[in-house]
Design an enzyme around this catalytic site. Structure first.
Site, short mmCIF file in Angstrom:
data_model
loop_
_atom_site.label_atom_id
_atom_site.label_comp_id
_atom_site.label_asym_id
_atom_site.label_seq_id
_atom_site.Cartn_x
_atom_site.Cartn_y
_atom_site.Cartn_z
N ASN A 1 0.86 -1.19 0.00
CA ASN A 1 0.00 0.00 0.00
C ASN A 1 0.89 1.23 0.00
OD1 ASN A 1 -1.92 1.98 0.42
ND2 ASN A 1 -2.29 1.45 2.57
N TRP A 2 0.98 1.86 -1.16
CA TRP A 2 1.89 3.03 -1.29
C TRP A 2 1.31 4.28 -0.64
CZ3 TRP A 2 3.92 2.87 -7.09
CH2 TRP A 2 4.72 1.72 -7.25
N LYS A 3 0.03 4.26 -0.29
CA LYS A 3 -0.63 5.44 0.29
C LYS A 3 -0.43 6.66 -0.63
CE LYS A 3 0.10 3.38 4.79
NZ LYS A 3 0.16 3.56 6.22
N HIS B 1 -9.61 0.89 5.21
CA HIS B 1 -8.28 1.11 5.79
C HIS B 1 -8.40 2.04 6.99
CE1 HIS B 1 -4.15 2.43 6.29
NE2 HIS B 1 -3.80 1.34 5.63
N GLU C 1 -6.73 4.47 7.98
CA GLU C 1 -6.58 5.91 7.69
C GLU C 1 -7.86 6.47 7.08
OE1 GLU C 1 -2.92 5.59 5.50
OE2 GLU C 1 -1.91 5.00 7.35
N GLU D 1 2.97 15.76 22.21
CA GLU D 1 2.61 15.14 20.92
C GLU D 1 1.89 13.84 21.19
OE1 GLU D 1 5.24 14.29 17.54
OE2 GLU D 1 6.54 15.79 18.43
N GLY E 1 5.88 7.04 14.03
CA GLY E 1 5.87 5.59 13.82
C GLY E 1 6.86 4.97 14.79
N SER F 1 3.56 -2.15 10.16
CA SER F 1 5.03 -2.05 10.28
C SER F 1 5.75 -3.35 9.92
CB SER F 1 5.43 -1.61 11.68
OG SER F 1 4.90 -0.33 11.96
N GLY G 1 2.81 -1.12 4.33
CA GLY G 1 2.81 0.29 3.96
C GLY G 1 4.22 0.77 3.71
N GLY G 2 4.86 1.30 4.74
CA GLY G 2 6.18 1.94 4.61
C GLY G 2 7.20 1.13 3.84
C1 PEP Z 1 -0.87 0.33 6.09
O1 PEP Z 1 -1.23 1.37 6.62
O2 PEP Z 1 -1.47 -0.17 5.11
C2 PEP Z 1 0.31 -0.34 6.65
C3 PEP Z 1 0.31 -1.62 6.76
O3 PEP Z 1 1.29 0.52 7.01
P1 PEP Z 1 2.72 0.21 7.71
O4 PEP Z 1 3.25 -1.08 7.13
O5 PEP Z 1 3.58 1.37 7.35
O6 PEP Z 1 2.45 0.11 9.17
#
Ligand code: PEP
Length: 322
Positions: free
Chosen positions: A42-44, A139, A141, A237, A243, A283, A304-305
């Site tokens: 998932n490149w977001k 998702h 987000e 914060e 993250g 993550s 994601g990342g």
């Molecule tokens: C995501 O939000 O789809 C995801 C899995 O992100 P990350 O791997 O960066 O936690």
């Protein structure tokens, strides 16, 4: 199928406490319930330009071609399916690069109406017409930043299926819900509401992604979390502003996946419970993927990342079977 979410959650309340190791199936399961691994990137809202998106795609397929075990190079049963979710403007060109290597593309989002005055929205037919096979629905987000409700998510899941695409339904708790200790109840509620009206025959096209960013990490790394929370409190914060890179413990993640199968069994039957693919999300890195994929009920990862780095995602896709 008619289904009452309230009834489900009530009946699950006892099951949550009593839940232990009830399902001893392996990830590949029996022949009847074999589950093909699926890795999704998932490149977001990344990368910034089309040129960067093409570099990332070409770098990724070049690395994959040097590796084994993905569907890109091995069509045999049990190979790993790979899906990329680029931002809308890059979908077509990324598909042109990765499609010939057996990698699918998907849409990070759709709107549930077919067409009309919905400025800024994208319809299922549109993403289907540019080659999307998958759609991310629900998702975290989208739920927290864009107000996607379970009613809307359910409509998107059903619209995705109506257009012959496959939803990856994302479920998981917020930090507040984690703090309240209701992770399983939240997952049960989301699965039941978001799959309402989805027939048993359609479930073969549904993937569930269980995104548990910090939940079990808190158990595993509680002292670290205390330090981070204290530091962030001083800095004024929120924890979620950074993250932490903490991942859910493998066994704890597996327990939630097994629990979701009990929800599916109540909604449908054992066949659906045992054959639905459930990804872990949160993550995932080259260092954590092998341990996660060794778990009986983790069938893949939503990444994601790390999917923004060709080498990291190529290694994740080519997890080492333990
Ligand atoms: C995501 O939000 O789809 C995801 C899995 O992100 P990350 O791997 O960066 O936690």
């Amino acid at each position: 199928m008619k289904f009452s979410a309230a009834l489900l959650v009530a009946s699950l309340a006892a099951a949550v406490d009593a839940f232990s190791v009830q399902h001893a199936t392996t990830r590949v399961g029996t022949e009847m319930y074999a589950r093909q691994p699926i890795m999704a990137g998932n490149w977001k809202m990344n990368p910034s330009t089309e040129a960067d998106a093409l570099n990332l795609s070409t770098g990724f397929v070049a690395l994959l071609n040097e590796m084994e075990d993905t569907c890109a190079v091995d069509e045999s049963e049990g190979c790993t399916e790979v899906v990329l979710f680029p931002p809308f403007p890059f979908i077509s060109k990324v598909r042109d690069v990765v499609g010939p290597h057996g990698i699918s593309v998907g849409s990070q989002q759709i709107y549930y109406e077919d067409k009309g005055a919905f400025t800024g929205s994208v319809a299922a037919s549109m993403v289907k017409s540019v080659g999307c096979e998958y759609v991310l629905c629900g998702h975290s987000e989208r739920r927290t930043m864009f107000g996607d409700s379970d009613v809307n998510i359910n409509a998107k899941v059903r619209k995705t299926l109506e257009f012959g695409m496959k939803p990856i339904l994302c479920v998981g708790e917020t930090k507040d819900e984690f703090d309240l200790g209701i992770t399983k109840e939240v997952c049960a509620m989301q699965v039941s509401k978001d799959l309402a009206g989805v027939a048993k025959e359609q479930m073969k096209d549904v993937v569930i992604a269980c995104k548990l960013q910090l939940c079990c990490g808190i158990y595993c790394f509680y002292p670290v979390i205390i330090i981070i929370e204290t530091t962030l409190a001083v800095l004024d914060e929120p924890v979620w502003a950074i993250g932490t890179g903490l991942v859910c413990g493998n066994n704890e993640a597996n327990e939630i996946h097994k629990f979701i199968r009990t929800v599916l069994e109540k909604m449908y039957d054992k066949e659906v419970a045992e054959s639905t693919r459930i990804q872990y999300g949160g993550s995932v890195t080259p260092d954590s993927v092998d341990g996660l994929m060794a778990m009986s009920d983790i069938d893949g990862c939503l990444v994601g990342g790390a999917s923004l780095f060709a080498d990291k995602f190529a290694r994740i896709v080519n997890f080492k079977k333990q």
